[in-house]
Design a protein around this motif. Structure first.
Motif, PDB file in Angstrom:
ATOM      1  N   UNK A 250       0.824  -1.211   0.000  1.00 46.19           N
ATOM      2  CA  UNK A 250       0.000   0.000   0.000  1.00 46.19           C
ATOM      3  C   UNK A 250       0.858   1.261   0.000  1.00 46.19           C
ATOM      4  N   UNK A 251       2.019   1.179   0.613  1.00 46.97           N
ATOM      5  CA  UNK A 251       2.936   2.329   0.584  1.00 46.97           C
ATOM      6  C   UNK A 251       3.389   2.616  -0.843  1.00 46.97           C
ATOM      7  N   UNK A 252       3.603   1.571  -1.608  1.00 50.23           N
ATOM      8  CA  UNK A 252       3.958   1.775  -3.012  1.00 50.23           C
ATOM      9  C   UNK A 252       2.783   2.393  -3.773  1.00 50.23           C
TER      10      UNK A 252
ATOM     11  N   UNK B  48       1.881   6.263  -6.061  1.00 51.32           N
ATOM     12  CA  UNK B  48       1.187   6.433  -7.330  1.00 51.32           C
ATOM     13  C   UNK B  48      -0.031   7.343  -7.201  1.00 51.32           C
ATOM     14  N   UNK B  49      -0.698   7.283  -6.057  1.00 54.49           N
ATOM     15  CA  UNK B  49      -1.936   8.043  -5.883  1.00 54.49           C
ATOM     16  C   UNK B  49      -1.707   9.507  -5.515  1.00 54.49           C
ATOM     17  N   UNK B  50      -0.642   9.814  -4.853  1.00 50.70           N
ATOM     18  CA  UNK B  50      -0.252  11.143  -4.414  1.00 50.70           C
ATOM     19  C   UNK B  50      -1.359  11.867  -3.657  1.00 50.70           C
ATOM     20  N   UNK B  51      -2.169  12.665  -4.319  1.00 48.79           N
ATOM     21  CA  UNK B  51      -3.142  13.510  -3.610  1.00 48.79           C
ATOM     22  C   UNK B  51      -4.391  12.747  -3.168  1.00 48.79           C
ATOM     23  N   UNK B  52      -4.713  11.638  -3.785  1.00 48.00           N
ATOM     24  CA  UNK B  52      -5.922  10.881  -3.455  1.00 48.00           C
ATOM     25  C   UNK B  52      -5.647   9.762  -2.459  1.00 48.00           C
TER      26      UNK B  52
END
Length: 128
Positions: A54-56, A60-64
């Motif tokens: 999930x940290x990875x 990828x998701x950054x702001x979301x």
């Protein structure tokens, strides 16, 4: 291999708890609870692997990231409610187990409301 070990711990623990239950009912419940805690430790190891993945995803998701946090909370609440309800059922308190399960369902529904509202706002924004 861990699945086989956990399964064997569960089966042996249940057989031991059943044999103790005829002697003194409380001991059977204590053994079942101890087996649940040992298996929960195994679950925790796998959960840590999931958290590293999930940290990875977080990168990828950054702001979301808030959506991912909601997902993790919902999964954690599901497992916690299932675990507690299972213990209550094993102890013979099916009514309490039902209430714990209902609480878990309502908690997850309430956590999903902000996501649903955000989705509806975006759809409305696109539709005009």
């Amino acid at each position: 291999m861990d699945m086989v070990k956990a399964g064997m711990i569960g089966v042996v623990g249940v057989l031991f708890a059943v044999s103790l239950k005829s002697y003194k009912a409380e001991y059977g419940i204590y053994v079942a609870l101890a087996v649940c805690l040992v298996i929960l430790e195994c679950i925790t190891r796998y959960f840590m692997q999931i958290l590293s993945g999930m940290e990875q995803l977080r990168g990828y998701l950054q702001e979301n990231y808030s959506y991912l946090a909601l997902l993790l909370k919902a999964v954690g609440a599901t497992y916690a409610c299932e675990f507690c309800a299972g213990i209550c059922k094993d102890a013979g308190y099916g009514g309490v187990a039902g209430q714990v399960e209902m609480l878990g369902k309502l908690y997850i529904l309430s956590m999903g409301m902000p996501v649903l509202l955000s989705l509806m706002e975006r759809i409305q924004g696109i539709a005009g």
